[in-house]
Design a protein around this motif. Structure first.
Motif, PDB file in Angstrom:
ATOM      1  N   HIS A 197       1.079  -1.321  -0.197  1.00 33.72           N
ATOM      2  CA  HIS A 197       0.422  -0.395   0.117  1.00 33.72           C
ATOM      3  C   HIS A 197       1.292   1.579  -0.371  1.00 33.72           C
ATOM      4  O   HIS A 197       0.461   2.556  -0.439  1.00 33.72           O
ATOM      5  CB  HIS A 197      -0.937   0.095   1.228  1.00 33.72           C
ATOM      6  CG  HIS A 197      -0.359   0.508   2.772  1.00 33.72           C
ATOM      7  ND1 HIS A 197      -0.199  -0.984   3.363  1.00 33.72           N
ATOM      8  CD2 HIS A 197      -0.132   0.935   3.691  1.00 33.72           C
ATOM      9  CE1 HIS A 197       0.905  -0.698   4.743  1.00 33.72           C
ATOM     10  NE2 HIS A 197       0.594   0.587   4.073  1.00 33.72           N
ATOM     11  N   ASP A 198       1.860   1.376   0.387  1.00 32.93           N
ATOM     12  CA  ASP A 198       3.051   1.898   0.240  1.00 32.93           C
ATOM     13  C   ASP A 198       3.716   2.344  -1.313  1.00 32.93           C
ATOM     14  O   ASP A 198       3.781   1.449  -1.879  1.00 32.93           O
ATOM     15  CB  ASP A 198       4.462   1.951   0.221  1.00 32.93           C
ATOM     16  CG  ASP A 198       5.221   3.288   0.581  1.00 32.93           C
ATOM     17  OD1 ASP A 198       5.977   3.339   0.012  1.00 32.93           O
ATOM     18  OD2 ASP A 198       5.274   3.613   2.084  1.00 32.93           O
ATOM     19  N   VAL A 203       7.150   2.125  -6.546  1.00 35.91           N
ATOM     20  CA  VAL A 203       8.307   2.482  -7.479  1.00 35.91           C
ATOM     21  C   VAL A 203       9.119   2.293  -7.455  1.00 35.91           C
ATOM     22  O   VAL A 203      10.060   1.694  -8.500  1.00 35.91           O
ATOM     23  CB  VAL A 203       8.011   4.210  -7.543  1.00 35.91           C
ATOM     24  CG1 VAL A 203       8.945   4.331  -8.097  1.00 35.91           C
ATOM     25  CG2 VAL A 203       6.378   4.378  -8.120  1.00 35.91           C
ATOM     26  N   PHE A 204      10.015   2.265  -6.382  1.00 43.91           N
ATOM     27  CA  PHE A 204      11.400   1.439  -6.123  1.00 43.91           C
ATOM     28  C   PHE A 204      11.455   0.158  -5.949  1.00 43.91           C
ATOM     29  O   PHE A 204      12.544  -0.399  -7.216  1.00 43.91           O
ATOM     30  CB  PHE A 204      11.803   2.366  -4.545  1.00 43.91           C
ATOM     31  CG  PHE A 204      13.113   1.710  -4.735  1.00 43.91           C
ATOM     32  CD1 PHE A 204      14.012   2.389  -4.626  1.00 43.91           C
ATOM     33  CD2 PHE A 204      13.955   0.776  -3.452  1.00 43.91           C
ATOM     34  CE1 PHE A 204      15.316   2.644  -4.799  1.00 43.91           C
ATOM     35  CE2 PHE A 204      14.956   0.123  -3.468  1.00 43.91           C
ATOM     36  CZ  PHE A 204      15.636   1.693  -3.721  1.00 43.91           C
ATOM     37  N   ALA A 206       9.850  -2.034  -8.402  1.00 44.96           N
ATOM     38  CA  ALA A 206       9.311  -2.901 -10.281  1.00 44.96           C
ATOM     39  C   ALA A 206      10.004  -2.671 -11.228  1.00 44.96           C
ATOM     40  O   ALA A 206      10.443  -1.398 -11.524  1.00 44.96           O
ATOM     41  CB  ALA A 206       7.400  -2.277  -9.658  1.00 44.96           C
ATOM     42  N   ASN A 207      10.287  -3.382 -11.445  1.00 44.11           N
ATOM     43  CA  ASN A 207       9.911  -2.778 -13.551  1.00 44.11           C
ATOM     44  C   ASN A 207       8.073  -2.438 -13.919  1.00 44.11           C
ATOM     45  O   ASN A 207       8.516  -1.472 -14.785  1.00 44.11           O
ATOM     46  CB  ASN A 207      10.077  -4.352 -14.132  1.00 44.11           C
ATOM     47  CG  ASN A 207      11.267  -5.435 -13.855  1.00 44.11           C
ATOM     48  OD1 ASN A 207      11.271  -6.340 -13.668  1.00 44.11           O
ATOM     49  ND2 ASN A 207      12.308  -4.477 -12.845  1.00 44.11           N
ATOM     50  N   ARG A 208       7.457  -2.588 -12.917  1.00 48.30           N
ATOM     51  CA  ARG A 208       6.148  -2.681 -13.252  1.00 48.30           C
ATOM     52  C   ARG A 208       5.310  -2.111 -12.073  1.00 48.30           C
ATOM     53  O   ARG A 208       5.359  -2.989 -11.389  1.00 48.30           O
ATOM     54  CB  ARG A 208       5.526  -2.857 -14.247  1.00 48.30           C
ATOM     55  CG  ARG A 208       5.719  -3.545 -15.911  1.00 48.30           C
ATOM     56  CD  ARG A 208       4.741  -3.476 -16.812  1.00 48.30           C
ATOM     57  NE  ARG A 208       4.831  -5.395 -16.231  1.00 48.30           N
ATOM     58  CZ  ARG A 208       3.362  -6.004 -16.379  1.00 48.30           C
ATOM     59  NH1 ARG A 208       2.594  -5.233 -16.876  1.00 48.30           N
ATOM     60  NH2 ARG A 208       3.423  -6.844 -16.121  1.00 48.30           N
ATOM     61  N   VAL A 209       4.587  -0.841 -12.145  1.00 44.43           N
ATOM     62  CA  VAL A 209       3.840  -1.130 -11.479  1.00 44.43           C
ATOM     63  C   VAL A 209       1.994  -0.711 -11.670  1.00 44.43           C
ATOM     64  O   VAL A 209       2.184  -0.336 -12.999  1.00 44.43           O
ATOM     65  CB  VAL A 209       3.625   0.393 -10.294  1.00 44.43           C
ATOM     66  CG1 VAL A 209       2.543   1.031  -9.281  1.00 44.43           C
ATOM     67  CG2 VAL A 209       5.244   0.575  -9.857  1.00 44.43           C
ATOM     68  N   VAL A 210       1.699  -2.088 -10.818  1.00 46.79           N
ATOM     69  CA  VAL A 210      -0.090  -2.484 -11.826  1.00 46.79           C
ATOM     70  C   VAL A 210      -1.077  -0.936 -10.203  1.00 46.79           C
ATOM     71  O   VAL A 210      -0.891  -1.553  -9.505  1.00 46.79           O
ATOM     72  CB  VAL A 210      -0.417  -3.899 -11.464  1.00 46.79           C
ATOM     73  CG1 VAL A 210      -1.792  -3.718 -11.721  1.00 46.79           C
ATOM     74  CG2 VAL A 210       0.224  -4.064 -12.412  1.00 46.79           C
ATOM     75  N   VAL A 211      -1.915  -0.010 -10.795  1.00 44.30           N
ATOM     76  CA  VAL A 211      -2.199   0.380 -10.390  1.00 44.30           C
ATOM     77  C   VAL A 211      -3.781  -0.185  -9.776  1.00 44.30           C
ATOM     78  O   VAL A 211      -4.513   0.133 -11.020  1.00 44.30           O
ATOM     79  CB  VAL A 211      -2.600   2.071  -9.682  1.00 44.30           C
ATOM     80  CG1 VAL A 211      -3.470   2.637  -9.427  1.00 44.30           C
ATOM     81  CG2 VAL A 211      -0.597   2.314 -10.439  1.00 44.30           C
ATOM     82  N   ARG A 245       6.488   8.509  -8.809  1.00 40.66           N
ATOM     83  CA  ARG A 245       5.799   8.259  -7.514  1.00 40.66           C
ATOM     84  C   ARG A 245       5.026   9.242  -7.960  1.00 40.66           C
ATOM     85  O   ARG A 245       3.517   8.711  -7.601  1.00 40.66           O
ATOM     86  CB  ARG A 245       6.458   9.264  -6.212  1.00 40.66           C
ATOM     87  CG  ARG A 245       6.699   8.678  -5.228  1.00 40.66           C
ATOM     88  CD  ARG A 245       6.468   9.517  -4.003  1.00 40.66           C
ATOM     89  NE  ARG A 245       6.336   9.904  -3.038  1.00 40.66           N
ATOM     90  CZ  ARG A 245       5.428  10.792  -1.638  1.00 40.66           C
ATOM     91  NH1 ARG A 245       5.035  11.490  -3.714  1.00 40.66           N
ATOM     92  NH2 ARG A 245       5.034  10.430  -1.068  1.00 40.66           N
ATOM     93  N   ASN A 246       4.920  10.322  -8.178  1.00 43.75           N
ATOM     94  CA  ASN A 246       3.643  11.337  -8.543  1.00 43.75           C
ATOM     95  C   ASN A 246       2.995  10.813  -9.849  1.00 43.75           C
ATOM     96  O   ASN A 246       1.478  11.181  -9.188  1.00 43.75           O
ATOM     97  CB  ASN A 246       4.488  12.739  -9.451  1.00 43.75           C
ATOM     98  CG  ASN A 246       4.696  13.680  -7.941  1.00 43.75           C
ATOM     99  OD1 ASN A 246       5.070  13.042  -7.014  1.00 43.75           O
ATOM    100  ND2 ASN A 246       5.360  14.364  -8.485  1.00 43.75           N
TER     101      ASN A 246
END
Length: 270
Positions: A197-198, A203-204, A206-211, A245-246
């Motif tokens: 949940h952070d 971001v730190f 991952a290769n990909r971030v799934v939202v 991050r933004n």
């Protein structure tokens, strides 16, 4: 979606739960492919179905409709190719670090000499060689989680499923374990699905971030992070990190014009 054959494939998965006379939809038509050796983080507001998705991939829950595949085969239950790491460590308190790491090997009949060698290798990999004979109660929270990671690695899974494994740790320990996890992953690349949940952590690592979007849970956005970027303090403080991050932050907190509240709750559909 990735262009290489998927190690993990989630295909139109919907999951509903009965709550008395009502039905609650935790996941709604979720599709996601994860390539071999990829490190994917999943982040989203409370109630978006992150843990439900992981439980389906772990074989602990069955989808109501759709299917989850690993190496092209449907997931029908837990399997040795999938190592699962939870926030609560789940170590045996009466066993030493070495004995905890050896446990899965012993239950599958690995000979004593081989399981000792494999346990020693992964204990060293996570930096616990000085504490191999210690009981969990004598270890810090971060050390216990490293022991849990070593135990998962020892049975040689090709996939690691991690459900907020650092969520209960203090900020400094959390940062150190993020760096340790990436160091371990770079040496022995597994396919990783990491629930958090952070936003910074997502971001730190991952290769990909799934939202994920909540109620019902679905894939809202996918953010690529250049795998060639060195994950260190310089990256954490860089304009590139801030921009990523933004973007993830906006996707989580301002979905479809709504303000989604992140929380540390761990409901069955978190």
């Amino acid at each position: 979606m990735t262009s290489t054959p998927a190690k993990i494939s989630v295909q139109h998965v919907t999951k509903t739960f009965s709550l008395g006379r009502e039905t609650f939809t935790a996941l709604d038509d979720v599709s996601l492919d994860i390539a071999n050796h990829e490190f994917v983080t999943v982040v989203g507001p409370s109630g978006c179905g992150k843990s439900t998705l992981m439980n389906i991939l772990a074989g602990l829950e069955a989808p109501t409709s759709g299917r989850a595949l690993v190496d092209g085969a449907p997931v029908s239950g837990p399997g040795p190719e999938r190592g699962v790491i939870f926030q609560q460590y789940a170590l045996f308190p009466w066993l030493t670090v070495r004995q905890n790491v050896e446990f899965g090997l012993r239950t599958t009949g690995v000979p004593k000499r081989e399981r000792r060698a494999r346990a020693e290798h992964f204990i060293e990999l996570v930096g616990l060689e000085r504490f191999a004979d210690a009981l969990p109660k004598t270890l810090s929270g971060g050390m216990r989680q490293r022991c849990a990671i070593a135990r998962a690695y020892a049975v040689d899974p090709s996939i690691l499923l991690m459900d907020e494994p650092f969520g209960a740790l203090d900020a400094l320990t959390r940062v150190k374990l993020q760096e340790q996890l990436l160091k371990t992953w770079s040496q022995d690349r597994r396919t990783v699905l990491f629930i958090t949940h952070d936003v910074d952590e997502a971001v730190f690592l991952a290769n990909r971030v799934v939202v994920m979007a909540a109620r019902p849970g679905r894939v809202y956005d996918v953010v690529d992070v250049d795998p060639a970027i060195e994950r260190d303090e310089a990256f954490r403080l860089s304009p590139e990190f801030a921009a990523l991050r933004n973007r993830v932050w906006r996707s989580v907190y301002h979905q479809e014009g709504r303000t989604a509240a992140l929380s540390g709750s761990h409901s069955p559909t978190s």
